[in-house]
Design a protein around this motif. Structure first.
Motif, PDB file in Angstrom:
ATOM      1  N   ALA A  27      41.493  62.641  27.596  1.00 49.37           N
ATOM      2  CA  ALA A  27      42.581  63.588  27.839  1.00 49.37           C
ATOM      3  C   ALA A  27      42.545  64.749  26.856  1.00 49.37           C
ATOM      4  O   ALA A  27      42.955  65.868  27.194  1.00 49.37           O
ATOM      5  CB  ALA A  27      43.924  62.870  27.755  1.00 49.37           C
ATOM      6  N   GLY A  28      42.022  64.508  25.644  1.00 55.17           N
ATOM      7  CA  GLY A  28      42.043  65.547  24.634  1.00 55.17           C
ATOM      8  C   GLY A  28      40.711  66.201  24.331  1.00 55.17           C
ATOM      9  O   GLY A  28      40.653  67.173  23.574  1.00 55.17           O
ATOM     10  N   ARG A  29      39.618  65.697  24.896  1.00 55.17           N
ATOM     11  CA  ARG A  29      38.297  66.230  24.590  1.00 55.17           C
ATOM     12  C   ARG A  29      38.071  67.601  25.198  1.00 55.17           C
ATOM     13  O   ARG A  29      38.561  67.909  26.282  1.00 55.17           O
ATOM     14  CB  ARG A  29      37.209  65.278  25.108  1.00 55.17           C
ATOM     15  CG  ARG A  29      36.813  64.220  24.137  1.00 55.17           C
ATOM     16  CD  ARG A  29      35.910  63.184  24.716  1.00 55.17           C
ATOM     17  NE  ARG A  29      34.949  63.677  25.700  1.00 55.17           N
ATOM     18  CZ  ARG A  29      34.076  62.884  26.312  1.00 55.17           C
ATOM     19  NH1 ARG A  29      34.066  61.598  26.034  1.00 55.17           N
ATOM     20  NH2 ARG A  29      33.242  63.373  27.194  1.00 55.17           N
ATOM     21  N   SER A  30      37.270  68.422  24.505  1.00 49.45           N
ATOM     22  CA  SER A  30      36.964  69.759  25.019  1.00 49.45           C
ATOM     23  C   SER A  30      36.128  69.700  26.290  1.00 49.45           C
ATOM     24  O   SER A  30      36.128  70.639  27.087  1.00 49.45           O
ATOM     25  CB  SER A  30      36.219  70.564  23.946  1.00 49.45           C
ATOM     26  OG  SER A  30      34.988  69.936  23.612  1.00 49.45           O
ATOM     27  N   ASP A  31      35.391  68.599  26.466  1.00 50.58           N
ATOM     28  CA  ASP A  31      34.606  68.424  27.690  1.00 50.58           C
ATOM     29  C   ASP A  31      35.231  67.348  28.576  1.00 50.58           C
ATOM     30  O   ASP A  31      34.549  66.731  29.383  1.00 50.58           O
ATOM     31  CB  ASP A  31      33.157  68.055  27.364  1.00 50.58           C
ATOM     32  CG  ASP A  31      33.052  66.735  26.604  1.00 50.58           C
ATOM     33  OD1 ASP A  31      34.053  66.326  25.973  1.00 50.58           O
ATOM     34  OD2 ASP A  31      31.981  66.104  26.637  1.00 50.58           O
ATOM     35  N   GLY A  32      36.544  67.148  28.420  1.00 52.56           N
ATOM     36  CA  GLY A  32      37.233  66.103  29.162  1.00 52.56           C
ATOM     37  C   GLY A  32      38.076  66.621  30.297  1.00 52.56           C
ATOM     38  O   GLY A  32      37.566  67.221  31.246  1.00 52.56           O
ATOM     39  N   LEU A  33      39.386  66.419  30.193  1.00 53.33           N
ATOM     40  CA  LEU A  33      40.279  66.670  31.319  1.00 53.33           C
ATOM     41  C   LEU A  33      40.389  68.144  31.702  1.00 53.33           C
ATOM     42  O   LEU A  33      40.338  68.486  32.894  1.00 53.33           O
ATOM     43  CB  LEU A  33      41.670  66.111  30.995  1.00 53.33           C
ATOM     44  CG  LEU A  33      42.736  66.322  32.074  1.00 53.33           C
ATOM     45  CD1 LEU A  33      42.335  65.655  33.382  1.00 53.33           C
ATOM     46  CD2 LEU A  33      44.088  65.797  31.592  1.00 53.33           C
ATOM     47  N   LYS A  34      40.559  69.026  30.743  1.00 54.44           N
ATOM     48  CA  LYS A  34      40.829  70.429  31.076  1.00 54.44           C
ATOM     49  C   LYS A  34      39.715  71.089  31.882  1.00 54.44           C
ATOM     50  O   LYS A  34      39.976  71.725  32.905  1.00 54.44           O
ATOM     51  CB  LYS A  34      41.137  71.213  29.800  1.00 54.44           C
ATOM     52  CG  LYS A  34      42.506  70.882  29.212  1.00 54.44           C
ATOM     53  CD  LYS A  34      42.845  71.774  28.037  1.00 54.44           C
ATOM     54  CE  LYS A  34      44.253  71.465  27.534  1.00 54.44           C
ATOM     55  NZ  LYS A  34      44.622  72.325  26.372  1.00 54.44           N
ATOM     56  N   PRO A  35      38.448  70.992  31.468  1.00 57.78           N
ATOM     57  CA  PRO A  35      37.401  71.593  32.301  1.00 57.78           C
ATOM     58  C   PRO A  35      37.257  70.900  33.650  1.00 57.78           C
ATOM     59  O   PRO A  35      36.875  71.531  34.643  1.00 57.78           O
ATOM     60  CB  PRO A  35      36.133  71.455  31.455  1.00 57.78           C
ATOM     61  CG  PRO A  35      36.444  70.446  30.414  1.00 57.78           C
ATOM     62  CD  PRO A  35      37.913  70.513  30.174  1.00 57.78           C
ATOM     63  N   LEU A  36      37.560  69.594  33.721  1.00 55.64           N
ATOM     64  CA  LEU A  36      37.540  68.908  35.019  1.00 55.64           C
ATOM     65  C   LEU A  36      38.604  69.494  35.938  1.00 55.64           C
ATOM     66  O   LEU A  36      38.368  69.730  37.129  1.00 55.64           O
ATOM     67  CB  LEU A  36      37.754  67.414  34.829  1.00 55.64           C
ATOM     68  CG  LEU A  36      37.735  66.568  36.111  1.00 55.64           C
ATOM     69  CD1 LEU A  36      37.028  65.234  35.865  1.00 55.64           C
ATOM     70  CD2 LEU A  36      39.137  66.290  36.649  1.00 55.64           C
ATOM     71  N   GLN A  37      39.795  69.744  35.377  1.00 57.48           N
ATOM     72  CA  GLN A  37      40.869  70.352  36.164  1.00 57.48           C
ATOM     73  C   GLN A  37      40.457  71.723  36.683  1.00 57.48           C
ATOM     74  O   GLN A  37      40.742  72.083  37.841  1.00 57.48           O
ATOM     75  CB  GLN A  37      42.138  70.479  35.317  1.00 57.48           C
ATOM     76  CG  GLN A  37      42.851  69.168  35.048  1.00 57.48           C
ATOM     77  CD  GLN A  37      44.132  69.383  34.271  1.00 57.48           C
ATOM     78  OE1 GLN A  37      44.130  69.348  33.045  1.00 57.48           O
ATOM     79  NE2 GLN A  37      45.227  69.606  34.976  1.00 57.48           N
ATOM     80  N   LYS A  38      39.769  72.474  35.848  1.00 53.57           N
ATOM     81  CA  LYS A  38      39.337  73.807  36.248  1.00 53.57           C
ATOM     82  C   LYS A  38      38.318  73.737  37.380  1.00 53.57           C
ATOM     83  O   LYS A  38      38.400  74.490  38.356  1.00 53.57           O
ATOM     84  CB  LYS A  38      38.735  74.540  35.044  1.00 53.57           C
ATOM     85  CG  LYS A  38      38.299  75.966  35.352  1.00 53.57           C
ATOM     86  CD  LYS A  38      37.782  76.650  34.100  1.00 53.57           C
ATOM     87  CE  LYS A  38      37.339  78.079  34.413  1.00 53.57           C
ATOM     88  NZ  LYS A  38      36.823  78.770  33.191  1.00 53.57           N
ATOM     89  N   LEU A  39      37.351  72.827  37.258  1.00 52.36           N
ATOM     90  CA  LEU A  39      36.312  72.716  38.276  1.00 52.36           C
ATOM     91  C   LEU A  39      36.883  72.285  39.617  1.00 52.36           C
ATOM     92  O   LEU A  39      36.525  72.839  40.674  1.00 52.36           O
ATOM     93  CB  LEU A  39      35.238  71.713  37.824  1.00 52.36           C
ATOM     94  CG  LEU A  39      34.112  71.442  38.826  1.00 52.36           C
ATOM     95  CD1 LEU A  39      33.299  72.709  39.082  1.00 52.36           C
ATOM     96  CD2 LEU A  39      33.208  70.310  38.332  1.00 52.36           C
ATOM     97  N   TYR A  40      37.788  71.301  39.587  1.00 46.48           N
ATOM     98  CA  TYR A  40      38.314  70.746  40.832  1.00 46.48           C
ATOM     99  C   TYR A  40      39.622  71.405  41.282  1.00 46.48           C
ATOM    100  O   TYR A  40      40.146  71.059  42.345  1.00 46.48           O
ATOM    101  CB  TYR A  40      38.537  69.239  40.675  1.00 46.48           C
ATOM    102  CG  TYR A  40      37.293  68.414  40.920  1.00 46.48           C
ATOM    103  CD1 TYR A  40      36.889  68.107  42.221  1.00 46.48           C
ATOM    104  CD2 TYR A  40      36.524  67.930  39.861  1.00 46.48           C
ATOM    105  CE1 TYR A  40      35.755  67.348  42.462  1.00 46.48           C
ATOM    106  CE2 TYR A  40      35.390  67.166  40.090  1.00 46.48           C
ATOM    107  CZ  TYR A  40      35.007  66.878  41.387  1.00 46.48           C
ATOM    108  OH  TYR A  40      33.883  66.121  41.626  1.00 46.48           O
TER     109      TYR A  40
END
Length: 303
Positions: free
Chosen positions: A173-186
């Motif tokens: 949830a807090g990783r720079s390559d975790g949740l946030k970029p996944l949210q952006k991609l999808y």
């Protein structure tokens, strides 16, 4: 002709005896593995198989990834079972998307400069994935992450009091390559209450028990099979490949003829289905890693 055939057989026997003698004379192979079920099974399996092949193995279990890496580079351990994705992201800080083959070739090339040899990768991929209760996924006609995202967004717009919730471990949830970029991609929009952060091991139970609607899991975890969860296809290929591979110091391979071939023979047998079943037998059926490793090797005619 009979003498010639006898001579050939004798030469073959002597060569085999020489190989066994060299393995017996070489220094023990010190192997480090990490502290979770899959790695415990790989440790037991490798120790049994290499011992059968005439090598002496000293297994060291529950070694954190950073310590294992440092010990390899400092020649304190000789081999480990490493994941391509871990090497890409943790050791080499590479985060751009790659195919499984590209990831393997990249880490193999980079580690060769350090005297570490990546042997043949196993045909298994213990990567991240979102999972749902199988019956729930089938009822909602969800098989991909994109379909999950579309359903979450539909509920947010039409029935916000019953927003879907996702179970995630704290790190992701807090990783720079975790949740946030996944949210952006999808294109995944989540309100804060929709994110339930918990210990990684609790995500499986939370999905099974309906505490969350979907959760982030590891694809070869035994609880996926044991709890009858449905792995959703990462159709936009966000998660990197995590093919487990025997990694050995070059000088150790040179000092142990036949070691690479033996490890490659074992690696070829470790498929997604095989390791998931073995993980299940340990985590759900409460069998020991040693027992399931022995059963597996015996079933393959290797013990």
């Amino acid at each position: 002709m009979m003498i010639r055939n006898l001579t050939r057989r004798l030469c073959g026997l002597l060569a085999a005896l020489a190989l066994c003698f060299n393995a017996a004379q070489a220094a023990p192979v010190t192997m480090a593995t990490k502290g979770f079920t899959e790695q415990h099974i790989l440790s037991a399996m490798t120790t049994m198989w290499l011992t059968k092949k005439g090598f002496e193995v000293i297994p060291k279990t529950n070694i954190p990834v950073s310590i294992s890496r440092s010990a390899m580079l400092n020649k304190q351990i000789d081999m480990t079972w490493e994941y391509t994705g871990s090497s890409l992201i943790i050791f080499n800080h590479i985060k751009e998307p790659m195919s499984a083959k590209q990831a393997y070739e990249t880490v193999r090339r980079l580690d060769a400069k350090l005297g570490l040899v990546w042997l043949d990768p196993a045909p298994m991929n213990n990567t991240y994935a979102f999972a749902m209760q199988r019956k729930r996924a089938e009822k909602e006609h969800i098989t991909t992450v994109s379909q999950l995202v579309a359903r979450i967004e539909q509920i947010r717009k039409t029935d916000p009091e019953h927003n879907w919730m996702l179970g995630l471990d704290l790190e992701f949830a807090g990783r720079s390559d975790g949740l946030k970029p996944l949210q952006k991609l999808y294109g995944l929009t989540l309100d804060r209450p929709q994110i339930r952060q918990m210990d990684p091991g609790l995500v499986y139970n939370a999905v099974r028990d309906g505490f969350v609607d979907a959760g982030l899991v590891y694809t070869t975890d035994g609880r996926v099979k044991g709890f009858d969860l449905k792995i959703l296809e990462d159709d936009k290929h966000y998660f990197p490949s995590y093919n487990v591979t025997p990694v050995v110091r070059k000088e150790v391979l040179e000092a142990n003829p036949g070691l690479a071939a033996a490890l490659n023979q074992l690696s070829a047998l470790i498929t997604d289905d095989a390791i998931t079943e073995l993980n299940k037998r340990v985590d759900i059926d409460h069998q020991s890693p040693q027992q399931v490793a022995r059963d597996f090797l015996q079933a393959k005619g290797m013990l």
